[in-house]
Each structure stands twice: as structure tokens, then as C-alpha cells.
Write an enzyme that holds these catalytic residues in place. Structure first.
Site, mmCIF file in Angstrom:
data_model
loop_
_atom_site.group_PDB
_atom_site.id
_atom_site.type_symbol
_atom_site.label_atom_id
_atom_site.label_comp_id
_atom_site.label_asym_id
_atom_site.label_seq_id
_atom_site.Cartn_x
_atom_site.Cartn_y
_atom_site.Cartn_z
ATOM 1 N N GLY A 140 0.796 -1.181 0.085
ATOM 2 C CA GLY A 140 -0.012 0.046 0.009
ATOM 3 C C GLY A 140 0.744 1.463 0.042
ATOM 4 O O GLY A 140 2.311 1.283 0.298
ATOM 5 N N GLY A 176 3.435 7.767 3.094
ATOM 6 C CA GLY A 176 4.391 6.751 2.785
ATOM 7 C C GLY A 176 4.032 5.758 2.235
ATOM 8 O O GLY A 176 2.755 5.481 1.618
ATOM 9 N N LYS A 177 4.754 4.604 2.504
ATOM 10 C CA LYS A 177 4.498 3.116 1.777
ATOM 11 C C LYS A 177 4.162 2.639 2.944
ATOM 12 O O LYS A 177 4.469 2.596 4.252
ATOM 13 C CB LYS A 177 5.461 2.764 0.952
ATOM 14 N N VAL A 178 3.293 1.139 2.805
ATOM 15 C CA VAL A 178 2.929 0.071 3.708
ATOM 16 C C VAL A 178 3.695 -1.146 3.519
ATOM 17 O O VAL A 178 3.388 -1.194 1.988
ATOM 18 C CB VAL A 178 1.455 -0.018 3.984
ATOM 19 N N LYS A 206 3.930 0.733 8.423
ATOM 20 C CA LYS A 206 3.694 1.925 7.576
ATOM 21 C C LYS A 206 4.940 2.944 7.900
ATOM 22 O O LYS A 206 5.392 3.344 9.041
ATOM 23 C CB LYS A 206 2.617 2.694 8.309
ATOM 24 N N ASP A 251 -11.148 11.227 10.243
ATOM 25 C CA ASP A 251 -10.917 10.799 8.915
ATOM 26 C C ASP A 251 -11.836 9.567 8.665
ATOM 27 O O ASP A 251 -11.184 8.530 8.208
ATOM 28 C CB ASP A 251 -9.588 10.739 8.495
#
Length: 958
Positions: free
Chosen positions: A642, A647-649, A663, A759
Site C-alpha cells: 500500500g 508513505g508506503k506500507v 507503515k 478521517d
């Protein structure tokens, strides 16, 4: 056990110096456990490095064992629970080892990476474990030709990616499982193409729910069981079907008329049941090759006029079906027709086969009818006609005719002929190949469950089969010289059996790797036979004449020298082991000291960027960057699952084999140390079953990483969009909504101080393996201030469509902003639509359409069909009313999350659901996610951060 522990210790001791080839110690431990339970393992299974030393049948990727293929090895023993430790295993093929017995361990459900589970022709028994339903990546499940008993695990319905399902030739009992509420069933396998369940002891009726128009099945084989009841009409909805076998059961009732809709079916066998009613009209099945409706109790009828229209027909078998009248001569003009069996009926008149029949016609068996004349046309016929026990054979002078005698059994003696050469004389361990070479072939039996032809003496069929197999073996670069097929025959189940011998192209015998690979090509259905042969399986003989590695002979002198050198080497190794033990103890002490420091949140905390105070962590662990690199294979692209603005997972696996989602912030999006510290403190102190758990964090070397629990069933958005394939009916949507609502209510009312999520959206609602909803992603969350105003003044942030318009206008954040986002989420649950589509906001769409005087409030046009339209949707109107209260323009007019929870619980009670009960099981996937699509829940690609002005056209005031 001591040897195994010592071997593992050596792997750990030498781990830093053996390079990338060294096998992961957990995998090594597992494979040693398996080896200890098996006999006849390959001779080169020695040493401590299966990956680096190339153990036969073991394939590795980056020091992890990813494939075990050991077909036809003569393995004996059991499959122990150690198999569950191989967390990266993708392929397990132990086929054709009849000595492997016992039950499958439940730990097999731990192999989350497994795509191919193939145990054909072994001796496994007991019940197939329910844990097999946890193998979400499984594509190929082949357990046929064993001794499994008990029920078919309903959890197989959870295998959404399954393509091949073969449980045939076992001792399975009970009914065919279908889904019911939260229970799994085979009806959920929309992606599966093969249902092979023949030769078991299944009972009960065939559920109508088993089949649907959304299925992609091509083979449905339930022959030779104890099934009762009628054939469901839903079978006629599966337009993709090519082979249907329900023969040799106890089915009764009429054949559904819509079966004729299955225009792609080539083989249809419904024989040996108790079917009644009219003989089905199958005129539209113009691809039908093989039709067998024998031995049923259909109504007496004249020979059907639609049968001669089936121009693809090769085989027609209607024995004991009460067919009467005269056979039309046009029947025998079908060019492809090979065999007609109409024994024990009421046919009469003259038999005339004409002169225009195809040259493939070989048998017309009309025993025990009332035919009184046989009109033989001039010319030479190769057709064998049997009219024994008809009137024509009782007349004077006709009894001596060939058609009035029962011929002797004519078994085919076909065998692949030599290829323009003279076969040599071979010794007892070898056989002459079609290319006239003496060698030791790999042998076995090919079994075709539903061939579309019936003439076994036609060599053309078998030549094409051998040719196609050679092409397959050559394309897979296998050392095969030639293939010999022999002795084609039909068994008692009407399966076609063929002996096969595969000859080596190098030397006089195969090595082990060649046998594994040939076995896998056949067991994994990599080889696809010509279509007229239909579905098949292979049962191999044990191969014993392996090509052996030549060991140079040594003289007595060299042997003595070897003993001396060996003794010296042994002493040296002993000294080295003692030294290593000392080094190991020293290093372990240092590692323990380092580990203690790494788990101290002070050590790497930057006082210039943070408060320098102790982070108040409750249960969260501080990881080192080196640990997280190890768990993610150095943050490899293969482990990326993801990405988003943060950032990225990455998917990671802890030493305990626990999956986590890691994460990792990119440089431009990292928070200051103080903010990061506050976030992990917040996350570590909220603990609720409907909130995603923070496992730990990392804050060192300029990195900020959060480690979450891994939730396998993805986001709510993926389920609603169909990308994850999870089916959410009305009951499950209520359970998802109550779970998410409880998580938010906990944040608002039980956390101290309260927390505003800020959120709420469908990508931040995750589903665990029981479809329980969990609220995720607290990156924008805020603590409620202690001031009297009860709100937080903050820069406007959120996601388009879910953003509270009052918060946007006033920049005053309260818990009611979360309530608004949850109301939009409720409407998304009802419609499966994004909050804003083509410039239209879902809140406004519902308000315009709503009419309380009409059914379902007049919302049928926008409700998601998957919710179960056409079924009872009790409580839906109350759910809509609650959602619309949540999205009121003024926050003061919205309910609290605690009130929302109570109302959803009341709705669930009203619908007959227990709001206190957890979801029992996961839903099944109905479609494979599109290729290349990341189905991981932690992807946050639609996150938008708003700072300052928000385009009015993108937010519609309510």
C-alpha cells in the site's frame, strides 16, 4: 531431537557468515521436523542449508523455502504440524506417495502464501481440516485419490482465488455445504472452474443455492455418490459448463427443462439414477458429444426427434429409458456418431441404418427391444449391430445372423508403435522406448473422467494425446525422449484409463529432479490434454531406478589417508565449535544489552526534536530499524502492499510468524519527533476490539515507522466495490456498521481524554478474518481539549465527501464531525457508491429520492444489488433515517456515537440478529481481485489533506 537442536544452533552461529544462501532457521527447523517423520527422503537431504546446498525437491527464494515437490519418491510417514512453520511456502506437492498416511495437520492453515496444495494419490485419511479455509491465496487444491472421510469443510468457500477443486475418490460423507448467513459454502466459489467430487459417499440433496449465473464452472463432477432429491434448475444458469456428471446417484424427479440452455456442454451423464418425468429436450445443446441418460424411470415416449439434430454427437446411451417406436434412419447420418446403445427399451419396426452414416460408427446395441426387421443395405459395413432378444432374431433363418449373437468382449490392444525402428532386447530393469532405446521409464495411469468419444480402437486419438504430451514436456524443458501409451480401457465408472510410460532423453534413467518436475506437470494440470479427452488425473508408480551420481573409487591407501585427514579435521572442527560457542555466548550477551537499549524509548529519542520525556506506551513495542528491515526483506518491493501521502506500507512477518503491516513515512511527510511521539502515545493507549491495534513503532536513523496488526480481509471500500470479492449482504452490513460505530463511540466516550478520529471513511474501516470491523488510521486524530468549549480549533483536514461542512466552515472540530463522516459511511454501506460521483454527493442524492410512503423509502434505484434486493431487508428504513440524522447540517442536531450504537443495536434486534454476537466467519470472495491491484487495507491513496480554502464546488452544503 538433540541433533535437530544442534543443527539449528549451528545455523544461528554461522548465520552472519554463510551469505544469502543460508536457509532461514525457522524454515530449517520445520524441514528437519518433516524429515524426522518421513522415510525414503532424497539422499542429498544432509547438512544445515537446504536452500544453499540444493536439496532435491526444495526450492527457495531469498533463503526462504517456497516450494516442496516430492512426487513418486516412495515417501512413508505422516505430515506433521511442522509444515505450518513454512510461512513462505507457495507450492506443496507430495503426490503419488502412497506411504504418506495419517490426517492433515490443522497447522496447514498457517501457510498463508500457499497457492498449490497437491496431495494426489497418497494415503491420507481423516477429516480435511477446516483451517484449509484460511489459505486465501490457494489456486489449486487437489486432494483426490486418498482416504479422506468426514464432511467437506464449508470453509473451502472462503478460498476466493480457487481455480481447481478436486476432492474425488475419497470417502467423504454428508451433504454439499452452501453458505447460510455467516457460514461458508461452495456456492461462494464464483471464480472456481472445476468441481470434482466423484467417487465419494456424499448424501442429501443438491442445494439449489449451489449454482448461480455468476459462476465460471466448466466441470461439475458429482458422479458415484449417494445424492438424493432432484437436479436443481439453477444448474441451467451456469452457462460456462462443459462437462456435467451426476450419474450413479439416487436422484429423482424430472430433469429441469432449462438444462438445454447449457449450450457449451459436451458431456452430460445422468445415468443410473431414479429420474422421472419426460425425457428432457436437449435440442439446443448443439455441442453435445456424449449423452448418457440410461437406467432411469422416464415416461414412455417415442424416440425423440431432437436427437438427430445434435450433429456433434459421438455417443448416445439411453438404456432402460422407456423409449419406443421406430428409430429414424437420419439418426445414423450424424457424421461424428460412434456408438448407440438403446438396450432394454420398447423400440419396434425396422432398423435401417442407411448408407450415409459416418465412418466412425462402430456399435449399435439394441438388445431386448421389439425390432422385427433389419434392413441391410448393400456394401461393406464395419458397424457392429446387436439385435439379440428382438423379434427379428426369433424368426426362422435369422437366428444365425451375426447381429443375433452377443460378440465377445472386444478390448482394445492399442500400444504406441515403434518409430520406424526395431525394438532391441532390454534387460529386466529396462524397456524399449518408441525410439527403440532401452531405458527405465516413469510409469503410471492416466485417468480421463469424461472423454467425449467412445471408440477406443482409433489410434488417431492416442497419437494426438502422446504428441500433445511431448509438446508440453518439451516446452517445460524436461529431459523426455518419448512417450508410450497402451491398453486403453473403460472402468466401472466409465472413466477411460491408459497406461503411460515416459522415457528419459539423457542416459537410461531419470534423476530425482526430473521425476519431481514431470510429476508436478501432471499433478498440477500444467499439461492440458486435447479437449476431447476431458478432465483427467494421473496416478504414478513409484520410481526406483534413479540416475545415481558417480562417486570416484578410492584406493586403500587413499582411504587410510582419508581416515587420518578426517580425524584431524574432526579435531579441528571440535576446537572450532568450542571457540564458536565462546564467541556465541559473548555475542549473545552483547545482543541482549543492545536489545535492552533498543526497547528503551529514550535511547534513540532526539531531545532537540521532542520533549525528551518518556513516551507513555501501553503495550506497544519499540522496534529497531534493522529488525523491521529483516521482517520486510529490506522493505522489498515484493512486500509493498500500500501507499499514500504519508508513505508506503509493507507486509512484515515477526519471528512468531505473526503478520504485521508496517507503515513507513517518506522523508517529505515525516512529523516532528514531538508529534510522532504524541501519535504513538495516543495509539498505544486505545485498546478496543473495534480499533486496529498498534503493535509497535520505530524512531531511529531518521525513520518514522508504525507497526499495526495485519487484517487479511482488506477495507470496507474494497468489499463494497467488489475488488476484494467479499460478499456483504444486509446482515453483514449491519454487523460492519455496529463494529465501526462501537470503535468510534469508544474514542469519543471512553478514551481519556476523548479522541476525534477526523478521517472516517470506508478505506479506514478494516475487516478482520471474521469480518469484524475495525477503525484504522489515526494519523489525523486529535485529542479533545480540556477547555469549556468542548471543541478543537484546527486546520481543516479530511477526505472529500466525508468532510463535515460545519467543521469546514467554522474550523471548529468536535465529535459530531466524526458522526457526520459515519453517516456518509452508512449511506455508502447502503449504495456501495463513493460519496461523490460525477459531482453528485450521496447525501443530496438520498435526500432527493427519499419518500417515506414508499417501499424501501423509494431508494431501490440506488441501493447496492449485492445487499440482497428481493429478500427481506427488515430495518432498512430505520437505518436510512439514522444515517440522515447523522448528516444533519448542524452538529447539534446529530446524535452522539453512543446513541448511534444503541439505535443500530435496536435495528439488529428488530431484524432478528444478535448485536452482541461477533461475526462467526469470513465471507467468501466471489471474484479474484483484478491483476496487479493492491488489496491491502492500509493503502490510503484517496487521502486528501485540506489546508485553507476548500473549493466550494467540491463540498456541497447540506
Amino acid at each position: 531431537m538433540g541433533v535437530r537442536v544442534l543443527a539449528i544452533l549451528l545455523v544461528f552461529l554461522l548465520g552472519d557468515s554463510t551469505g544469502d544462501a543460508a536457509t532461514n532457521p525457522y524454515d530449517f527447523s520445520a524441514i528437519m521436523g518433516l524429515k524426522s517423520d518421513w522415510q525414503n527422503t532424497p539422499p542429498n537431504w544432509v547438512g544445515t542449508d537446504p536452500c544453499g546446498n540444493g536439496w532435491d525437491g526444495i526450492h527457495c527464494t531469498n533463503s526462504r523455502i517456497t516450494s516442496i515437490t516430492l512426487s513418486s519418491m516412495g515417501l512413508t510417514g505422516s505430515l506433521s504440524g511442522d509444515i505450518g512453520q513454512l510461512s513462505k511456502l507457495q507450492i506443496l506437492d507430495l503426490s503419488y506417495n502412497k506411504g504418506l498416511t495419517g490426517s492433515l495437520p490443522v497447522q496447514i492453515g498457517n501457510l498463508m502464501k500457499l497457492t498449490n496444495l497437491i496431495l494426489v494419490g497418497c494415503g491420507f485419511s481423516g477429516q480435511i481440516p477446516d483451517s484449509i479455509g484460511s489459505l486465501h491465496n490457494l489456486v489449486f487444491l487437489s486432494l483426490n485419490s486418498n482416504e479422506f472421510s468426514g464432511l467437506i469443510p464449508p470453509t473451502i468457500g472462503n478460498l476466493s482465488r480457487l481455480y481447481w477443486l478436486d476432492l474425488a475418490d475419497n470417502q467423504l460423507t454428508g451433504s454439499i455445504p452452501v453458505s447460510n448467513g455467516s457460514n461458508f459454502g461452495l456456492d461462494m466459489l464464483l471464480h472456481t472452474k472445476h468441481f470434482h467430487f466423484g467417487q465419494n459417499q456424499l448424501s442429501g440433496t443438491i442445494p439449489s443455492q449451489l449454482f448461480s449465473s455468476g459462476m465460471n464452472l466448466i466441470h461439475v463432477l458429482f458422479d458415484s455418490n449417494h445424492l438424493t432429491g432432484s437436479i436443481p434448475s439453477t444448474l441451467g444458469l451456469v452457462q460456462s459448463l462443459e462437462v456435467v456428471r451426476f450419474d450413479r446417484n439416487s436422484l429423482y424427479g424430472a430433469v429441469p427443462a432449462n438444462l438445454s440452455n447449457l449450450t457449451s456442454v459436451q458431456e452430460l451423464l445422468l445415468s443410473n439414477n431414479r429420474l422421472t418425468g419426460p425425457l428432457p429436450n436437449l435440442a439446443d445443446m448443439n455441442n453435445l458429444n456424449y449423452l448418457d441418460l440410461s437406467n432411469n424411470s422416464f415416461d414412455a415416449t417415442d424416440f425423440p426427434t431432437w436427437i438427430p439434430t445434435l450433429q456433434s454427437l459421438t455417443t448416445l446411451i439411453l438404456e432402460r429409458t422407456q423409449v419406443r417406436g421406430e428409430l429414424p434412419v437420419i439418426l445414423f447420418s450424424i457424421f461424428s456418431l460412434q456408438k448407440v446403445v438403446l438396450r432394454n427399451n420398447q423400440l419396434n419396426g425396422t432398423l435401417d441404418i442407411g448408407t450415409s452414416h459416418g465412418n466412425q460408427l462402430q456399435l449399435i446395441d439394441l438388445q431386448t427391444n421389439f425390432i422385427d426387421n433389419f434392413k441391410q443395405s448393400t456394401g461393406v459395413y464395419s458397424v457392429e449391430v446387436i439385435l439379440v432378444d428382438n423379434l427379428v432374431c426369433e424368426e426362422t433363418g435369422a437366428a444365425g445372423q451375426s447381429y443375433c449373437t452377443i460378440p465377445q468382449s472386444n478390448t482394445s490392444s492399442y500400444s504406441t508403435p515403434p518409430n520406424n525402428c526395431i525394438p532391441p532386447l532390454c534387460n529386466s530393469n529396462q524397456t524399449s522406448s518408441p525410439n527403440c532405446k532401452c531405458s527405465s521409464p516413469y510409469t503410471g495411469t492416466l485417468v480421463f473422467r469424461s472423454p467425449s468419444f467412445s471408440v477406443l480402437g482409433n489410434s488417431t486419438y492416442f497419437e494426438s494425446l502422446a504428441s500433445s504430451m511431448m509438446i508440453s514436456f518439451q516446452s517445460n524443458q524436461l529431459p523426455v525422449d518419448s512417450i508410450s501409451l497402451s491398453d486403453p480401457r473403460k472402468d466401472s465408472f466409465d472413466y477411460l484409463q491408459l497406461n503411460i510410460a515416459v522415457f528419459p532423453s539423457e542416459g537410461v534413467s531419470f534423476n530425482r529432479m526430473s521425476i519431481y518436475t514431470i510429476g508436478f506437470v501432471l499433478s498440477n494440470q500444467t499439461y492440458k490434454p486435447p479437449k476431447l479427452f476431458g478432465p483427467f488425473y494421473f496416478i504414478a508408480d513409484q520410481y526406483t531406478n534413479f540416475a545415481e551420481v558417480q562417486v570416484p573409487k578410492t584406493s586403500k591407501k587413499s582411504t587410510n589417508i582419508g581416515v587420518i585427514v578426517g580425524a584431524a579435521a574432526g579435531g579441528f572442527v571440535l576446537l572450532m565449535l568450542l571457540a564458536l560457542v565462546g564467541v556465541y555466548a559473548f555475542r549473545q550477551k552483547k545482543r541482549a544489552e543492545k536489545a535492552t537499549e533498543q526497547r528503551n524509548p529514550f535511547v534513540n529519542w532526539d531531545p532537540k526534536k521532542s520533549s525528551g520525556e518518556v513516551p507513555q506506551l501501553r503495550g506497544a513495542r519499540c522496534f529497531s530499524i534493522e529488525e523491521l528491515k529483516k521482517y520486510t526483506n529490506n522493505f522489498s518491493e515484493a512486500n509493498e502492499i500500500g501507499s499514500g501521502g504519508y508513505g508506503k506500507v509493507y507486509r512484515g512477518t515477526l519471528p512468531t510468524e505473526t503478520l504485521v503491516a508496517i507503515k513507513r513515512a517518506q522523508q517529505g511527510s515525516m512529523q516532528g519527533g514531538f508529534e510522532f511521539k504524541n501519535e504513538i502515545e495516543l495509539l498505544s493507549r486505545v485498546h478496543h476490539k473495534n480499533l486496529v491495534t498498534l503493535v509497535g513503532f520505530c524512531f531511529e536513523q531518521g525513520e518514522q515507522l508504525l507497526v499495526y496488526e495485519f487484517l487479511p480481509n482488506g477495507t470496507l471500500k474494497e468489499s463494497l466495490s467488489g475488488k476484494s470479492g467479499i460478499r456483504l449482504d444486509w446482515a453483514r452490513r449491519l454487523k460492519v456498521s455496529i463494529g465501526a460505530a462501537r470503535g468510534l463511540a469508544y474514542l469519543h466516550e471512553l478514551a481519556n481524554p476523548p479522541i476525534i478520529h477526523r478521517d472516517i471513511k470506508s478505506t479506514n474501516i478494516l475487516l478482520d478474518d471474521h469480518l469484524n470491523a475495525k477503525v484504522a488510521d489515526f494519523g489525523l486524530s486529535k485529542l479533545v481539549g480540556e477547555d469549556e468549549s468542548g471543541h478543537v480549533t484546527t486546520q481543516v483536514k479530511g477526505t472529500m465527501g466525508y468532510l463535515d461542512p460545519e467543521y469546514y466552515m467554522t474550523q471548529q472540530l468536535t465529535e459530531k464531525s466524526d458522526v457526520y463522516g459515519f453517516g456518509v459511511l452508512m449511506l455508502e454501506l447502503l449504495t456501495a457508491r463513493r460519496p461523490i460521483e460525477r459531482g453528485r454527493h450521496i447525501v443530496r442524492e438520498v435526500r432527493v429520492l427519499m419518500n417515506k410512503d414508499k417501499d424501501l423509502y423509494n431508494l431501490q434505484g440506488i441501493l447496492d444489488p449485492a445487499i440482497g434486493l428481493g429478500t427481506s431487508l427488515k430495518g432498512l428504513e430505520r437505518f436510512v433515517e439514522l444515517a440522515m440524522r447523522c448528516v444533519e447540517e448542524s452538529g447539534a442536531d446529530r446524535p452522539t456515537m453512543g446513541e448511534v450504537v444503541k439505535e443500530i443495536e435496536n435495528i439488529m434486534v428488530f431484524t432478528g440478529l444478535n448485536p452482541k454476537a461477533e461475526s462467526a466467519t469470513t465471507s467468501a470472495s466471489y471474484e479474484e481481485a483484478s491483476k496487479g491491484y493492491s488489496t491491502h487495507p492500509y493503502s490510503n491513496e484517496d487521502f486528501l489533506e485540506y489546508s485553507g480554502g476548500f473549493p466550494p464546488s467540491r463540498i456541497e452544503p447540506q
